[in-house]
Design a protein around this motif. Structure first.
Motif, mmCIF file in Angstrom:
data_model
loop_
_atom_site.group_PDB
_atom_site.id
_atom_site.type_symbol
_atom_site.label_atom_id
_atom_site.label_comp_id
_atom_site.label_asym_id
_atom_site.label_seq_id
_atom_site.Cartn_x
_atom_site.Cartn_y
_atom_site.Cartn_z
ATOM 1 N N PRO A 61 0.848 -1.193 0.000
ATOM 2 C CA PRO A 61 0.000 0.000 0.000
ATOM 3 C C PRO A 61 0.887 1.248 0.000
ATOM 4 C CG PRO A 61 -0.766 -1.566 1.645
ATOM 5 C CD PRO A 61 0.563 -2.065 1.143
ATOM 6 N N ALA A 62 0.331 2.367 -0.415
ATOM 7 C CA ALA A 62 1.110 3.607 -0.557
ATOM 8 C C ALA A 62 1.774 4.039 0.739
ATOM 9 C CB ALA A 62 0.217 4.723 -1.087
ATOM 10 N N ASP A 63 1.164 3.757 1.883
ATOM 11 C CA ASP A 63 1.706 4.243 3.149
ATOM 12 C C ASP A 63 2.356 3.158 4.003
ATOM 13 O OD1 ASP A 63 -0.604 2.872 3.710
ATOM 14 O OD2 ASP A 63 -1.483 4.429 4.967
ATOM 15 N N ALA A 64 2.542 1.970 3.455
ATOM 16 C CA ALA A 64 3.129 0.868 4.229
ATOM 17 C C ALA A 64 4.644 1.030 4.340
ATOM 18 C CB ALA A 64 2.800 -0.471 3.572
ATOM 19 N N PRO A 65 5.230 0.538 5.441
ATOM 20 C CA PRO A 65 6.689 0.582 5.553
ATOM 21 C C PRO A 65 7.346 -0.318 4.505
ATOM 22 C CG PRO A 65 5.713 -0.607 7.407
ATOM 23 C CD PRO A 65 4.581 -0.066 6.594
ATOM 24 N N LEU A 66 8.567 0.015 4.179
ATOM 25 C CA LEU A 66 9.313 -0.779 3.203
ATOM 26 C C LEU A 66 9.611 -2.156 3.782
ATOM 27 C CD1 LEU A 66 11.806 1.868 1.821
ATOM 28 C CD2 LEU A 66 9.633 1.116 0.864
ATOM 29 N N PRO A 67 9.764 -3.171 2.910
ATOM 30 C CA PRO A 67 10.076 -4.515 3.408
ATOM 31 C C PRO A 67 11.440 -4.527 4.098
ATOM 32 C CG PRO A 67 10.156 -4.442 1.000
ATOM 33 C CD PRO A 67 9.660 -3.110 1.462
ATOM 34 N N ALA A 100 5.350 9.885 -7.034
ATOM 35 C CA ALA A 100 6.636 10.557 -6.812
ATOM 36 C C ALA A 100 7.307 10.022 -5.550
ATOM 37 C CB ALA A 100 6.430 12.069 -6.719
ATOM 38 N N ALA A 101 6.533 9.825 -4.491
ATOM 39 C CA ALA A 101 7.097 9.291 -3.248
ATOM 40 C C ALA A 101 7.611 7.870 -3.451
ATOM 41 C CB ALA A 101 6.047 9.326 -2.135
ATOM 42 N N ALA A 102 6.856 7.053 -4.170
ATOM 43 C CA ALA A 102 7.284 5.673 -4.433
ATOM 44 C C ALA A 102 8.592 5.659 -5.222
ATOM 45 C CB ALA A 102 6.189 4.911 -5.179
ATOM 46 N N ALA A 103 8.687 6.508 -6.225
ATOM 47 C CA ALA A 103 9.917 6.576 -7.024
ATOM 48 C C ALA A 103 11.099 7.036 -6.157
ATOM 49 C CB ALA A 103 9.725 7.518 -8.208
ATOM 50 N N ALA A 104 10.870 8.018 -5.300
ATOM 51 C CA ALA A 104 11.934 8.528 -4.436
ATOM 52 C C ALA A 104 12.421 7.473 -3.446
ATOM 53 C CB ALA A 104 11.458 9.774 -3.687
ATOM 54 N N GLU A 105 11.513 6.583 -3.031
ATOM 55 C CA GLU A 105 11.884 5.511 -2.099
ATOM 56 C C GLU A 105 12.609 4.355 -2.787
ATOM 57 O OE1 GLU A 105 8.454 5.185 1.230
ATOM 58 O OE2 GLU A 105 7.859 4.647 -0.808
ATOM 59 N N GLY A 106 12.550 4.323 -4.121
ATOM 60 C CA GLY A 106 13.218 3.254 -4.857
ATOM 61 C C GLY A 106 12.318 2.133 -5.328
ATOM 62 N N ALA A 107 11.005 2.379 -5.375
ATOM 63 C CA ALA A 107 10.089 1.353 -5.880
ATOM 64 C C ALA A 107 10.458 0.973 -7.309
ATOM 65 C CB ALA A 107 8.644 1.855 -5.827
ATOM 66 N N TRP A 108 10.243 -0.276 -7.635
ATOM 67 C CA TRP A 108 10.526 -0.762 -8.977
ATOM 68 C C TRP A 108 9.356 -0.466 -9.909
ATOM 69 C CZ3 TRP A 108 14.023 -5.363 -10.119
ATOM 70 C CH2 TRP A 108 15.095 -5.394 -9.237
ATOM 71 N N TRP A 109 8.140 -0.399 -9.367
ATOM 72 C CA TRP A 109 6.931 -0.155 -10.143
ATOM 73 C C TRP A 109 5.857 0.378 -9.205
ATOM 74 C CZ3 TRP A 109 8.102 -4.938 -8.223
ATOM 75 C CH2 TRP A 109 7.149 -5.517 -7.409
ATOM 76 N N ALA A 114 -6.624 10.673 -17.920
ATOM 77 C CA ALA A 114 -5.585 9.952 -18.669
ATOM 78 C C ALA A 114 -4.213 10.586 -18.453
ATOM 79 C CB ALA A 114 -5.941 9.913 -20.151
ATOM 80 N N SER A 115 -4.175 11.897 -18.255
ATOM 81 C CA SER A 115 -2.902 12.594 -18.069
ATOM 82 C C SER A 115 -2.158 12.129 -16.813
ATOM 83 C CB SER A 115 -3.135 14.102 -18.007
ATOM 84 O OG SER A 115 -3.968 14.421 -16.897
ATOM 85 N N ALA A 116 -2.849 11.510 -15.868
ATOM 86 C CA ALA A 116 -2.202 11.037 -14.637
ATOM 87 C C ALA A 116 -1.163 9.961 -14.923
ATOM 88 C CB ALA A 116 -3.244 10.503 -13.662
ATOM 89 N N PHE A 117 -1.268 9.306 -16.065
ATOM 90 C CA PHE A 117 -0.381 8.184 -16.392
ATOM 91 C C PHE A 117 0.826 8.609 -17.232
ATOM 92 C CE2 PHE A 117 -4.479 6.593 -15.330
ATOM 93 C CZ PHE A 117 -4.207 5.504 -14.526
ATOM 94 N N ALA A 118 0.804 9.802 -17.759
ATOM 95 C CA ALA A 118 1.874 10.267 -18.648
ATOM 96 C C ALA A 118 3.086 10.728 -17.855
ATOM 97 C CB ALA A 118 1.359 11.403 -19.518
ATOM 98 N N GLY A 119 4.269 10.369 -18.330
ATOM 99 C CA GLY A 119 5.511 10.861 -17.753
ATOM 100 C C GLY A 119 5.760 10.461 -16.309
ATOM 101 N N ALA A 120 5.279 9.307 -15.912
ATOM 102 C CA ALA A 120 5.470 8.853 -14.531
ATOM 103 C C ALA A 120 6.954 8.607 -14.256
ATOM 104 C CB ALA A 120 4.672 7.579 -14.285
ATOM 105 N N PRO A 121 7.381 8.801 -13.003
ATOM 106 C CA PRO A 121 8.794 8.653 -12.668
ATOM 107 C C PRO A 121 9.267 7.201 -12.483
ATOM 108 C CG PRO A 121 7.555 9.297 -10.727
ATOM 109 C CD PRO A 121 6.583 9.300 -11.884
ATOM 110 N N LEU A 122 8.394 6.236 -12.709
ATOM 111 C CA LEU A 122 8.726 4.813 -12.618
ATOM 112 C C LEU A 122 7.682 4.059 -13.431
ATOM 113 C CD1 LEU A 122 7.688 3.438 -9.100
ATOM 114 C CD2 LEU A 122 6.800 5.514 -10.085
ATOM 115 N N PRO A 123 7.902 2.780 -13.753
ATOM 116 C CA PRO A 123 6.893 2.036 -14.509
ATOM 117 C C PRO A 123 5.573 1.975 -13.727
ATOM 118 C CG PRO A 123 8.980 0.861 -14.524
ATOM 119 C CD PRO A 123 9.117 1.980 -13.523
ATOM 120 N N VAL A 124 4.499 2.401 -14.384
ATOM 121 C CA VAL A 124 3.181 2.458 -13.749
ATOM 122 C C VAL A 124 2.213 1.554 -14.491
ATOM 123 C CG1 VAL A 124 1.199 3.940 -13.250
ATOM 124 C CG2 VAL A 124 3.506 4.776 -12.850
#
Length: 186
Positions: A76-82, A99-108, A129-139
């Motif tokens: 989930p978006a607010d869960a601690p990292l494994p 953006a937060a997920a990408a900054a934390e190092g999420a793979w997707w 639809a614009s929410a999906f464009a130019g995402a900082p990680l694979p979405v």
């Protein structure tokens, strides 16, 4: 990385069929990665489902908490990292969470809802639809994805699609997976 993730939900599988049947049919149709939800089950039961999915040739990513032998975990978006280093992704509902997920190092990440969904009625209005464009990680676009709109999600900028209900509820899960794969592969 795959362009199609199928999320499990045994409660949506029609009577007379099991989650194992659906996973086997999906694998036979070309699915490569499944996101194992079933978070209400004890870890040993989830591990049995994961083992079965792997014997069908599927890579398994566990939702919410790691399962031994899985290729990663989807949080989930607010869960601690494994605690253990693993591939991991986030479930996001707006660009700030991406953006937060990408900054934390999420793979997707998954981003939802793409469209209205029978799996979660009333779950927010669909994202633009614009929410999906130019995402900082694979979405992966999630929510209301079907073979009819999967290509549009990719065209909007989603790396891939994540699907639950259209596959879990299908009379013929293999044909739905095959149609989705045709729509999302470049």
């Amino acid at each position: 990385m795959t362009r199609l993730l199928v999320l499990t939900d045994r409660a949506q599988v029609p009577a007379g069929r099991s989650l194992r049947d659906v996973l086997a049919a999906a694998a036979d149709a070309g699915l490569r990665t499944v996101l194992l939800r079933e978070v209400d089950l004890p870890d040993d039961e989830r591990a049995k489902i994961a083992d079965h999915a792997r014997t069908a040739g599927l890579e398994v990513v566990a939702a919410h908490r790691p399962v031994p032998g899985c290729a990663g975990v989807h949080l989930p978006a607010d869960a601690p990292l494994p605690a253990v280093a693993t591939r991991w992704g986030r479930s996001c509902h707006h660009r700030a969470e991406l953006a937060a997920a990408a900054a934390e190092g999420a793979w997707w990440a998954t981003l939802s809802p793409y469209a209205r969904t029978e799996s979660k009625p009333g779950h927010g209005p669909p994202l633009p639809a614009s929410a999906f464009a130019g995402a900082p990680l694979p979405v992966f676009a999630l929510g209301g994805i079907t073979p009819a709109n999967a290509a549009a999600a990719r065209s909007a900028g989603a790396y891939g699609v994540a699907v639950m209900g259209a596959v879990m509820r299908a009379d013929d899960p293999a044909s739905v997976v095959a149609a989705l794969l045709r729509e999302v592969h470049p």
